[in-house]
Design a protein around this motif. Structure first.
Motif, PDB file in Angstrom:
ATOM      1  N   ALA A   1       8.891  67.441  39.436  1.00 40.70           N
ATOM      2  CA  ALA A   1       8.244  66.445  38.581  1.00 40.70           C
ATOM      3  C   ALA A   1       8.014  66.124  37.832  1.00 40.70           C
ATOM      4  N   GLY A   2       8.154  67.287  36.765  1.00 41.34           N
ATOM      5  CA  GLY A   2       8.667  67.239  35.150  1.00 41.34           C
ATOM      6  C   GLY A   2      10.272  65.856  35.501  1.00 41.34           C
ATOM      7  N   PHE A   3      11.249  66.179  35.805  1.00 40.44           N
ATOM      8  CA  PHE A   3      12.321  65.970  35.733  1.00 40.44           C
ATOM      9  C   PHE A   3      12.172  64.043  36.397  1.00 40.44           C
ATOM     10  N   SER A   4      11.842  63.883  37.533  1.00 42.56           N
ATOM     11  CA  SER A   4      11.199  62.656  37.872  1.00 42.56           C
ATOM     12  C   SER A   4      10.462  61.656  36.367  1.00 42.56           C
ATOM     13  N   LEU A   5       9.696  62.583  36.118  1.00 43.03           N
ATOM     14  CA  LEU A   5       8.626  61.941  35.330  1.00 43.03           C
ATOM     15  C   LEU A   5      10.136  62.023  33.742  1.00 43.03           C
ATOM     16  N   VAL A   6      10.406  62.424  33.377  1.00 41.78           N
ATOM     17  CA  VAL A   6      11.863  61.907  32.349  1.00 41.78           C
ATOM     18  C   VAL A   6      12.654  60.440  32.858  1.00 41.78           C
ATOM     19  N   ALA A   7      12.443  60.511  33.934  1.00 44.60           N
ATOM     20  CA  ALA A   7      13.242  59.785  34.330  1.00 44.60           C
ATOM     21  C   ALA A   7      12.963  58.346  34.466  1.00 44.60           C
ATOM     22  N   ALA A   8      11.398  58.210  35.255  1.00 41.24           N
ATOM     23  CA  ALA A   8      10.071  56.830  35.410  1.00 41.24           C
ATOM     24  C   ALA A   8      10.357  56.547  33.852  1.00 41.24           C
ATOM     25  N   TYR A   9       9.954  57.593  32.309  1.00 44.49           N
ATOM     26  CA  TYR A   9       9.780  56.729  31.065  1.00 44.49           C
ATOM     27  C   TYR A   9      10.674  56.166  30.701  1.00 44.49           C
TER      28      TYR A   9
END
Length: 305
Positions: free
Chosen positions: A84-92
């Motif tokens: 979840a954390g890495f996916s949010l970095v990509a989303a940001y």
């Protein structure tokens, strides 16, 4: 499994939930305006400053709210929190680049496709059933997206549109990871995403020889976005979502999509192309139709071990 009795939320709780979620959408809708007001900073510099302030803010909030460290909560969730954390970095990253490369309206509308990506990912990864109405809405949404990008062939705006879709996919992965980890608590994973973003953006800035010191204007706006636009928005959404069904949350979240283009038009005079307008209308119809069709369904029974 045995049925357990739950007390339905009161009318006042639901009203507060609507206010909290709508206010969260208003705060999130300012992302385009904030990025437009930044003068010189790149994607990675903006994300670095925003992540620092967001992480510090969420650490304090989680400690005050739960009485324990966010790291303890993350250990309980385990590997899904990392995903979840890495996916949010990509989303940001995709979201900031998209707003810099294309119109705010185009980017915000494409961000709204995240629930459809989440539905398909949940079906593939978690074997969650997808309603027929949702499949129809996805097909309509694809048509709307095709209209929106039809006039952007070969331009930086097309890359921005693809980045916006990549961002919405990242948010979808985040949503599915939370369900995979069997937790509805977003804040610890968002806190972890901030730490990941700090490490990644520091490395990228060093590799690209980008200065870490921004102008007071750019640094102040980026850090303010971390606290108010992301952090405070997530807290209000978390509080409000506890008393509202998913369909109402989906409809209220459209405040972000509709107000985002309004702020940059009202304050900066930014307009949209005809394709973005017509394609966006088709996309919004698919989102509203899917949400309204879900409201007619009976909620599943509440069970406990």
């Amino acid at each position: 499994m045995t049925a357990s009795v739950s007390t339905p939320p009161s009318t006042k709780s639901k009203q507060l939930g609507v206010i909290f979620v709508f206010t969260a959408g208003v705060l999130w809708s300012t992302v385009g305006l904030g990025i437009r007001l930044i003068e010189d900073a790149t994607v990675w510099q903006i994300l670095l400053y925003r992540s620092v302030s967001m992480s510090l803010f969420l650490y304090v909030v989680i400690r005050l709210r739960s009485g324990e460290s966010p790291f303890a909560q993350l250990r309980r969730v385990g590997f899904p929190a990392v995903v979840a954390g890495f996916s949010l970095v990509a989303a940001y990253s995709g979201g900031i680049f998209a707003i810099q490369a294309t119109s705010v309206a185009n980017a915000m509308l494409l961000f709204a496709t995240a629930p459809f990506f989440a539905a398909v990912l949940g079906w593939i990864v978690l074997r969650e059933p997808v309603r027929l109405a949702t499949w129809i809405a996805i097909a309509v949404a694809v048509g709307g997206i095709a209209i929106m990008v039809a006039d952007k062939s070969g331009s930086i705006a097309l890359i921005g549109s693809l980045a916006a879709l990549g961002s919405s996919f990242g948010f979808a992965v985040f949503t599915v990871a939370l369900r995979w980890g069997r937790t509805g608590e977003m804040l610890p994973s968002v806190f972890l995403s901030g730490l990941f973003a700090i490490a990644i953006t520091l490395s990228i800035c060093a590799y690209l020889d980008l200065p870490l010191l921004l102008s007071p204007r750019d640094g102040g706006i980026a850090m303010g976005m971390g606290v108010f636009q992301v952090g405070a928005g997530l807290i209000l959404y978390t509080l409000g979502s506890r008393t509202l069904p998913a369909a109402e949350l989906a409809l209220l979240s459209l405040a972000e999509v509709l107000l985002g283009p309004f702020w940059v038009w009202f304050i900066l005079g930014e307009t949209v192309s005809a394709n973005t307008l017509f394609g966006g209308i088709v996309l919004l119809v698919s989102i509203v139709g899917n949400a309204l069709s879900g409201k007619r369904r009976k909620p599943p029974p509440i069970t406990a071990p």
